[in-house]
Design a protein around this motif. Structure first.
Motif, mmCIF file in Angstrom:
data_model
loop_
_atom_site.group_PDB
_atom_site.id
_atom_site.type_symbol
_atom_site.label_atom_id
_atom_site.label_comp_id
_atom_site.label_asym_id
_atom_site.label_seq_id
_atom_site.Cartn_x
_atom_site.Cartn_y
_atom_site.Cartn_z
ATOM 1 N N ILE A 123 0.841 -1.200 0.000
ATOM 2 C CA ILE A 123 0.000 0.000 0.000
ATOM 3 C C ILE A 123 0.874 1.247 0.000
ATOM 4 O O ILE A 123 1.797 1.373 0.827
ATOM 5 N N GLU A 124 0.587 2.163 -0.912
ATOM 6 C CA GLU A 124 1.197 3.503 -0.874
ATOM 7 C C GLU A 124 0.166 4.471 -0.326
ATOM 8 O O GLU A 124 -1.025 4.348 -0.609
ATOM 9 N N TYR A 125 0.628 5.437 0.477
ATOM 10 C CA TYR A 125 -0.281 6.446 1.020
ATOM 11 C C TYR A 125 0.331 7.832 0.865
ATOM 12 O O TYR A 125 1.498 8.055 1.216
ATOM 13 N N ARG A 126 -0.447 8.756 0.315
ATOM 14 C CA ARG A 126 -0.048 10.159 0.242
ATOM 15 C C ARG A 126 -1.186 10.989 0.825
ATOM 16 O O ARG A 126 -2.316 10.922 0.345
ATOM 17 N N GLY A 127 -0.875 11.713 1.896
ATOM 18 C CA GLY A 127 -1.944 12.470 2.527
ATOM 19 C C GLY A 127 -1.417 13.439 3.561
ATOM 20 O O GLY A 127 -0.358 14.050 3.372
ATOM 21 N N PHE A 128 -2.127 13.557 4.650
ATOM 22 C CA PHE A 128 -1.844 14.601 5.628
ATOM 23 C C PHE A 128 -1.129 14.077 6.871
ATOM 24 O O PHE A 128 0.050 14.348 7.076
ATOM 25 N N ALA A 129 -1.810 13.316 7.697
ATOM 26 C CA ALA A 129 -1.276 12.945 9.015
ATOM 27 C C ALA A 129 -0.311 11.768 8.954
ATOM 28 O O ALA A 129 -0.616 10.735 8.353
ATOM 29 N N GLN A 130 0.827 11.904 9.609
ATOM 30 C CA GLN A 130 1.772 10.795 9.730
ATOM 31 C C GLN A 130 1.128 9.631 10.472
ATOM 32 O O GLN A 130 1.397 8.459 10.177
ATOM 33 N N LYS A 131 0.242 9.939 11.415
ATOM 34 C CA LYS A 131 -0.451 8.894 12.175
ATOM 35 C C LYS A 131 -1.218 7.960 11.241
ATOM 36 O O LYS A 131 -1.306 6.749 11.483
ATOM 37 N N THR A 132 -1.766 8.514 10.149
ATOM 38 C CA THR A 132 -2.550 7.697 9.215
ATOM 39 C C THR A 132 -1.683 6.633 8.553
ATOM 40 O O THR A 132 -2.044 5.451 8.512
ATOM 41 N N VAL A 133 -0.524 7.027 8.047
ATOM 42 C CA VAL A 133 0.344 6.056 7.367
ATOM 43 C C VAL A 133 0.903 5.047 8.370
ATOM 44 O O VAL A 133 1.091 3.865 8.048
ATOM 45 N N GLU A 134 1.133 5.482 9.601
ATOM 46 C CA GLU A 134 1.612 4.567 10.645
ATOM 47 C C GLU A 134 0.535 3.524 10.973
ATOM 48 O O GLU A 134 0.837 2.336 11.153
ATOM 49 N N GLN A 135 -0.726 3.955 11.042
ATOM 50 C CA GLN A 135 -1.819 3.004 11.314
ATOM 51 C C GLN A 135 -2.001 2.028 10.159
ATOM 52 O O GLN A 135 -2.250 0.835 10.385
ATOM 53 N N TRP B 85 4.142 2.279 2.074
ATOM 54 C CA TRP B 85 5.146 3.255 1.657
ATOM 55 C C TRP B 85 4.561 4.665 1.755
ATOM 56 O O TRP B 85 3.489 4.940 1.216
ATOM 57 N N ASN B 86 5.278 5.521 2.434
ATOM 58 C CA ASN B 86 4.835 6.901 2.633
ATOM 59 C C ASN B 86 5.168 7.747 1.402
ATOM 60 O O ASN B 86 6.317 8.100 1.168
ATOM 61 N N GLY B 87 4.122 8.092 0.641
ATOM 62 C CA GLY B 87 4.303 8.933 -0.538
ATOM 63 C C GLY B 87 4.295 10.414 -0.222
ATOM 64 O O GLY B 87 4.475 11.229 -1.131
ATOM 65 N N LEU B 88 4.097 10.775 1.025
ATOM 66 C CA LEU B 88 4.163 12.144 1.564
ATOM 67 C C LEU B 88 3.124 12.284 2.659
ATOM 68 O O LEU B 88 1.984 11.863 2.497
ATOM 69 N N THR B 89 3.570 12.845 3.779
ATOM 70 C CA THR B 89 2.645 13.307 4.817
ATOM 71 C C THR B 89 3.069 14.721 5.184
ATOM 72 O O THR B 89 4.064 15.240 4.666
ATOM 73 N N ASP B 90 2.344 15.330 6.097
ATOM 74 C CA ASP B 90 2.703 16.688 6.522
ATOM 75 C C ASP B 90 4.046 16.725 7.237
ATOM 76 O O ASP B 90 4.661 17.783 7.334
ATOM 77 N N THR B 91 4.513 15.588 7.741
ATOM 78 C CA THR B 91 5.743 15.562 8.537
ATOM 79 C C THR B 91 6.960 15.082 7.763
ATOM 80 O O THR B 91 8.061 15.626 7.931
ATOM 81 N N TRP B 92 6.795 14.071 6.892
ATOM 82 C CA TRP B 92 7.942 13.451 6.213
ATOM 83 C C TRP B 92 7.642 13.208 4.732
ATOM 84 O O TRP B 92 6.492 13.015 4.341
ATOM 85 N N HIS B 93 8.724 13.157 3.936
ATOM 86 C CA HIS B 93 8.603 12.824 2.502
ATOM 87 C C HIS B 93 9.753 11.882 2.124
ATOM 88 O O HIS B 93 10.656 12.237 1.361
ATOM 89 N N PRO B 94 9.724 10.641 2.637
ATOM 90 C CA PRO B 94 10.902 9.769 2.526
ATOM 91 C C PRO B 94 11.224 9.250 1.128
ATOM 92 O O PRO B 94 12.391 9.044 0.814
#
Length: 342
Positions: A104-116, A126-135
């Motif tokens: 699953i790839e996720y691009r959105g707002f809260a880091q908590k969302t991708v962690e959950q 895979w974090n495609g971008l959150t408000d906190t990180w863009h790895p």
């Protein structure tokens, strides 16, 4: 044996220096395979969910093409396509998608969302971008630096502009992990959060990276091998636009600031999109409102010989492919590669 198998890629601080370097080098390898038209279907038969709460050009394109090149089927799920967060919780969504998709790839707002999503889906996320990180952007950016300079450790990277956004955070921590000297040039009120700075300083103890935070843009770029900037107003951010533009105009990347590096070999990076001319609706509106011809970067340097922004943009594809293949591709990546390194 695969050191990365079934791991999620949520933020840079979760990975060691050796692991980040591996993903960068593997990205360079996959780029060469693609240029030589050598098939590399490491994810044959897999299905990938692409969750997008925010719009995207590079991230969506890169994940779609990367999945296809790797032999997987990507399925785009936009914010209006599923019940995500509205009629169904993130945790419930994670469990459902994890039972049907392999990653699953996720691009959105809260880091908590991708962690959950990572905690409850049971598949790599895979974090495609959150408000906190863009790895995923980081692997592409440091790939670009390595392609240009042949190494990373000891380089100096200057980031000027809004230091409190996801790009400022990610560049600070990733550079510190990789032994790249990092300078953040921002107004006092837009410098990175002290918690992020503390993470970077802790990483720098092992890598030897020098970390500098300054309000002086010319001091930030002096001697820099690369200057990096980003848009001054992040997606969805509610701020006083006039105050933000006024505060950041001294940090605009232009010919004068480029000359302040004192080097002819300095390169320019930008994660895009960039407001360097009036060829976008938003850019034109802001430029008319504030009587400027460009915002965070001027067109002459953006399209100048020292700019590698489009090579950097292409590298999003190869970086994302590296991350997906390493974490889901059942590759032979022995733990012994990483045991003796930080």
């Amino acid at each position: 044996m695969n050191h990365f198998q079934n791991k999620s890629f949520l933020k840079e601080i979760d990975f060691t220096t050796a692991e980040l370097n591996y993903l960068i080098d593997f990205g360079c390898h996959l780029k060469q395979l693609k240029k030589q038209h050598i098939p590399h279907p490491y994810l044959q038969g897999k299905s990938i969910a692409l969750l997008f709460e925010k719009t995207s050009t590079r991230t969506r394109s890169a994940f779609t093409v990367a999945a296809t090149d790797l032999g997987a089927h990507p399925e785009f799920l936009g914010k209006n396509d599923i019940q995500f967060g509205k009629k169904e919780s993130t945790i419930d969504t994670a469990k459902v998608l994890g039972s049907m998709f392999d990653g699953i790839e996720y691009r959105g707002f809260a880091q908590k969302t991708v962690e959950q999503l990572a905690t409850f889906s049971g598949v790599p996320v895979w974090n495609g971008l959150t408000d906190t990180w863009h790895p995923t952007q980081m692997i592409a950016d440091f790939m670009t630096l390595k392609e240009q300079f042949g190494q990373l450790k000891g380089l100096t990277l200057a980031y000027v502009g809004d230091g409190r956004n996801n790009m400022g955070n990610s560049l600070l921590v990733t550079a510190a992990k990789l032994g790249v000297n990092i300078r953040i040039g921002s107004p006092k009120e837009l410098q990175p959060d002290q918690k992020i700075v503390a993470l970077a300083k802790q990483a720098a103890v092992d890598s030897g990276s020098d970390i500098t935070l300054t309000t002086d843009p010319e001091a930030a770029v002096n001697g820099a091998d690369a200057i990096y900037t980003d848009v001054w107003i992040s997606m969805g951010e509610k701020i006083d636009v006039a105050a933000r533009v006024k505060a950041l105009l001294p940090y605009q990347v232009n010919a004068k600031l480029l000359a302040a590096t004192g080097k002819k070999t300095t390169i320019l990076l930008h994660c895009l999109p960039a407001y360097h001319d009036d060829q976008t609706e938003v850019g034109k509106s802001l430029e008319e409102q504030f009587n400027v011809s460009a915002l965070e970067i001027t067109d002459d340097v953006f399209n100048g010989p020292q700019s590698l922004v489009f090579q950097e943009a292409e590298n999003r594809l190869h970086a994302i492919k590296s991350i997906m293949a390493a974490t889901l591709g059942n590759l032979f990546i022995p733990d012994t590669l990483f045991n003796s390194a930080n």
